[in-house]
Scaffold this motif. Structure first.
Motif, mmCIF file in Angstrom:
data_model
loop_
_atom_site.group_PDB
_atom_site.id
_atom_site.type_symbol
_atom_site.label_atom_id
_atom_site.label_comp_id
_atom_site.label_asym_id
_atom_site.label_seq_id
_atom_site.Cartn_x
_atom_site.Cartn_y
_atom_site.Cartn_z
ATOM 1 N N PRO A 27 0.748 -1.013 0.029
ATOM 2 C CA PRO A 27 0.304 0.337 0.279
ATOM 3 C C PRO A 27 0.810 1.484 -0.195
ATOM 4 C CG PRO A 27 -0.968 -1.843 1.599
ATOM 5 C CD PRO A 27 0.760 -1.800 1.196
ATOM 6 N N PRO A 28 2.541 1.811 1.502
ATOM 7 C CA PRO A 28 2.419 2.431 0.805
ATOM 8 C C PRO A 28 2.837 2.386 -0.909
ATOM 9 C CG PRO A 28 3.243 1.440 2.516
ATOM 10 C CD PRO A 28 2.421 -0.122 2.013
ATOM 11 N N LEU A 29 3.756 1.555 -1.575
ATOM 12 C CA LEU A 29 4.339 2.499 -3.146
ATOM 13 C C LEU A 29 3.236 2.776 -3.911
ATOM 14 C CD1 LEU A 29 7.099 -0.977 -2.313
ATOM 15 C CD2 LEU A 29 7.770 2.520 -1.789
ATOM 16 N N ILE A 30 2.064 2.677 -3.773
ATOM 17 C CA ILE A 30 0.867 2.193 -4.861
ATOM 18 C C ILE A 30 -0.165 3.900 -4.726
ATOM 19 C CG2 ILE A 30 -1.180 1.973 -5.550
ATOM 20 C CD1 ILE A 30 -0.390 -1.479 -5.923
ATOM 21 N N GLU A 31 0.156 5.034 -5.081
ATOM 22 C CA GLU A 31 -0.547 5.803 -4.722
ATOM 23 C C GLU A 31 -1.627 6.570 -4.503
ATOM 24 O OE1 GLU A 31 -0.461 10.137 -7.146
ATOM 25 O OE2 GLU A 31 1.510 9.667 -6.779
ATOM 26 N N ASN A 32 -2.606 5.395 -5.488
ATOM 27 C CA ASN A 32 -3.949 5.570 -5.218
ATOM 28 C C ASN A 32 -4.857 4.299 -4.582
ATOM 29 O OD1 ASN A 32 -2.835 4.754 -7.358
ATOM 30 N ND2 ASN A 32 -4.657 4.970 -8.234
ATOM 31 N N TRP A 33 -3.803 3.534 -3.527
ATOM 32 C CA TRP A 33 -4.227 1.426 -3.801
ATOM 33 C C TRP A 33 -5.495 1.712 -2.895
ATOM 34 C CZ3 TRP A 33 -2.515 -2.353 -3.028
ATOM 35 C CH2 TRP A 33 -3.045 -3.403 -1.956
ATOM 36 N N ALA A 34 -6.200 2.549 -2.510
ATOM 37 C CA ALA A 34 -7.754 2.094 -2.067
ATOM 38 C C ALA A 34 -8.221 1.880 -2.754
ATOM 39 C CB ALA A 34 -7.647 3.713 -1.048
ATOM 40 N N VAL A 35 -7.872 3.072 -4.225
ATOM 41 C CA VAL A 35 -9.470 2.873 -5.716
ATOM 42 C C VAL A 35 -8.560 1.648 -5.953
ATOM 43 C CG1 VAL A 35 -9.731 4.028 -7.372
ATOM 44 C CG2 VAL A 35 -9.465 5.109 -5.829
ATOM 45 N N VAL A 36 -7.444 1.512 -6.534
ATOM 46 C CA VAL A 36 -6.888 0.253 -7.227
ATOM 47 C C VAL A 36 -6.831 -1.012 -6.390
ATOM 48 C CG1 VAL A 36 -4.166 -1.506 -7.471
ATOM 49 C CG2 VAL A 36 -4.959 0.834 -8.016
ATOM 50 N N ALA A 37 -6.922 -1.400 -4.360
ATOM 51 C CA ALA A 37 -7.447 -2.405 -3.468
ATOM 52 C C ALA A 37 -8.780 -2.376 -4.391
ATOM 53 C CB ALA A 37 -7.251 -1.787 -2.665
ATOM 54 N N HIS A 38 -10.174 -1.358 -4.727
ATOM 55 C CA HIS A 38 -11.973 -1.946 -4.872
ATOM 56 C C HIS A 38 -11.083 -2.437 -6.109
ATOM 57 C CE1 HIS A 38 -15.459 -0.314 -4.778
ATOM 58 N NE2 HIS A 38 -15.412 -0.389 -6.295
ATOM 59 N N PRO A 94 -11.213 7.684 -18.429
ATOM 60 C CA PRO A 94 -11.457 6.233 -18.384
ATOM 61 C C PRO A 94 -11.397 4.942 -18.056
ATOM 62 C CG PRO A 94 -10.402 7.545 -20.485
ATOM 63 C CD PRO A 94 -10.568 8.287 -19.278
ATOM 64 N N VAL A 95 -10.479 4.792 -17.482
ATOM 65 C CA VAL A 95 -9.704 3.619 -16.388
ATOM 66 C C VAL A 95 -9.109 4.392 -15.404
ATOM 67 C CG1 VAL A 95 -9.334 2.561 -18.482
ATOM 68 C CG2 VAL A 95 -7.262 3.773 -17.804
ATOM 69 N N VAL A 96 -8.810 3.440 -14.631
ATOM 70 C CA VAL A 96 -8.339 3.606 -13.064
ATOM 71 C C VAL A 96 -7.178 2.804 -13.642
ATOM 72 C CG1 VAL A 96 -8.456 2.979 -10.491
ATOM 73 C CG2 VAL A 96 -10.532 3.517 -11.932
ATOM 74 N N PRO A 97 -5.877 4.144 -13.277
ATOM 75 C CA PRO A 97 -4.999 3.173 -13.533
ATOM 76 C C PRO A 97 -3.879 2.263 -11.902
ATOM 77 C CG PRO A 97 -4.398 5.425 -13.285
ATOM 78 C CD PRO A 97 -6.158 5.444 -13.320
ATOM 79 N N THR A 98 -2.918 1.884 -11.992
ATOM 80 C CA THR A 98 -2.003 1.848 -10.806
ATOM 81 C C THR A 98 -1.336 2.831 -10.920
ATOM 82 O OG1 THR A 98 -3.064 -0.287 -10.292
ATOM 83 C CG2 THR A 98 -0.464 0.205 -9.217
ATOM 84 N N VAL A 99 -1.236 3.501 -9.649
ATOM 85 C CA VAL A 99 -0.263 4.930 -9.755
ATOM 86 C C VAL A 99 1.279 3.471 -8.087
ATOM 87 C CG1 VAL A 99 0.873 7.026 -9.111
ATOM 88 C CG2 VAL A 99 -1.838 5.712 -9.978
ATOM 89 N N PHE A 100 2.734 3.666 -9.221
ATOM 90 C CA PHE A 100 3.367 3.129 -7.743
ATOM 91 C C PHE A 100 4.216 4.979 -8.094
ATOM 92 C CE2 PHE A 100 2.384 -0.451 -10.848
ATOM 93 C CZ PHE A 100 2.532 -1.429 -10.007
ATOM 94 N N PHE A 102 -2.335 1.173 -16.857
ATOM 95 C CA PHE A 102 -3.257 0.690 -16.543
ATOM 96 C C PHE A 102 -3.298 -1.234 -17.335
ATOM 97 C CE2 PHE A 102 -3.351 2.998 -20.404
ATOM 98 C CZ PHE A 102 -4.285 2.097 -21.596
ATOM 99 N N ALA A 103 -4.340 -2.090 -17.430
ATOM 100 C CA ALA A 103 -3.858 -2.929 -18.139
ATOM 101 C C ALA A 103 -4.932 -2.896 -18.733
ATOM 102 C CB ALA A 103 -3.457 -4.050 -16.671
ATOM 103 N N THR A 104 -4.961 -3.862 -19.519
ATOM 104 C CA THR A 104 -5.960 -5.061 -20.472
ATOM 105 C C THR A 104 -5.235 -6.331 -20.022
ATOM 106 O OG1 THR A 104 -4.931 -5.061 -22.357
ATOM 107 C CG2 THR A 104 -5.777 -3.344 -22.086
ATOM 108 N N LEU A 105 -6.622 -7.300 -20.335
ATOM 109 C CA LEU A 105 -6.494 -8.690 -19.745
ATOM 110 C C LEU A 105 -6.817 -9.320 -21.117
ATOM 111 C CD1 LEU A 105 -8.135 -9.190 -16.288
ATOM 112 C CD2 LEU A 105 -5.538 -9.194 -17.604
ATOM 113 N N ALA A 106 -6.038 -10.448 -21.871
ATOM 114 C CA ALA A 106 -6.366 -11.477 -22.796
ATOM 115 C C ALA A 106 -6.794 -12.823 -22.531
ATOM 116 C CB ALA A 106 -5.174 -10.817 -23.536
ATOM 117 N N GLN A 107 -7.467 -13.611 -23.325
ATOM 118 C CA GLN A 107 -7.417 -14.808 -23.331
ATOM 119 C C GLN A 107 -7.799 -15.733 -24.532
ATOM 120 O OE1 GLN A 107 -10.801 -14.220 -19.973
ATOM 121 N NE2 GLN A 107 -10.369 -16.546 -19.348
#
Length: 248
Positions: free
Chosen positions: A145-156, A195-201, A211-216
């Protein structure tokens, strides 16, 4: 055979279907569904296929339905290093390598890293994470958590994804446990501006917004392949792109 009625009933309830709902989806009578759930009727392989399609069961659950009804499992679960998986590994390697200098990795259903490109190796190496490790363990670490600036939103958002993936698999304790943990600090974004919520390290003065995309794979006939996800990270701003390109 004795396990099949309970297995069918469990999955029907997990999908929030009544017996009538399932009967309509599977194109059989509600009476037959009732007989299957009480053990008064024995399912054929074809009936199990119909029920599995109606319940949108994952391949391992379809195997479970078959074996509980006394049939052989249909879908294999090959190891990642199996010879028959060579074309799959080659495809994943192509995607990951082509994505450099931006991070990319392949994950199994428990978020274990099967493969990473160079950029992901550098990024996750900062957390001591290597190929074979699980990102579930990383999310449980108090150091993150201390290394991710927007941890609460990313965790959500991570919590929502874990809940969705667990529900699709009929409930996975490993995913639910981490989702519960994230719920202690998670908070939805109060004001959506992008449009997306990035993870801010944040590493000292250096800031990476991704931000991430997922492929399957679209037509899996293997349990492990159905659960495989390729996660590609992209820079959310020009400064992040510049940093990642310079690191390469």
């Amino acid at each position: 055979m004795s396990d099949f009625p309970a297995t069918l009933r469990t999955w029907r309830k997990a999908r929030r279907f009544s017996q009538l709902d399932l009967a309509g989806e599977a194109n059989v009578s509600a009476r037959h569904i009732s007989f299957l759930e009480t053990g008064r009727a024995r399912p054929s392989r074809e009936m199990i296929a119909q029920l599995s399609a109606a319940l949108t069961l994952p391949l391992d659950a379809q195997n479970q339905m078959l074996t509980h009804a006394g049939f052989a499992a249909r879908y294999p679960g090959r190891a990642w290093d199996d010879t028959e998986m060579t074309p799959i590994r080659d495809a994943v390697t192509y995607m990951l390598d082509a994505h450099d200098p931006f991070p990319a990795l392949a994950l199994d259903r428990l978020w274990r890293i099967l493969q990473m490109n160079n950029a992901a190796t550098r990024l996750y190496g900062l957390f001591g994470v290597r190929t074979g490790d699980s990102l579930l363990d990383l999310m449980m670490s108090p150091d993150i958590p201390p290394l991710i600036e927007n941890w609460a939103v990313v965790a959500h958002h991570a919590r929502l994804r874990l809940r969705t993936e667990s529900a699709a698999q009929g409930g996975l304790a490993a995913l639910d446990r981490v989702a519960d943990h994230l719920g202690q600090t998670a908070a939805p974004c109060p004001d959506v501006r992008s449009p997306v919520v990035p993870t801010v390290f944040r590493f000292g003065p250096q800031r990476l917004s991704l931000f991430a995309t997922l492929a399957q794979f679209g037509t899996p006939e293997d349990v492990a392949l159905e659960e495989l996800k390729v996660e590609l990270y992209f820079p959310a701003d020009a400064e992040t792109a510049r940093i990642l390109e310079s690191m390469a």
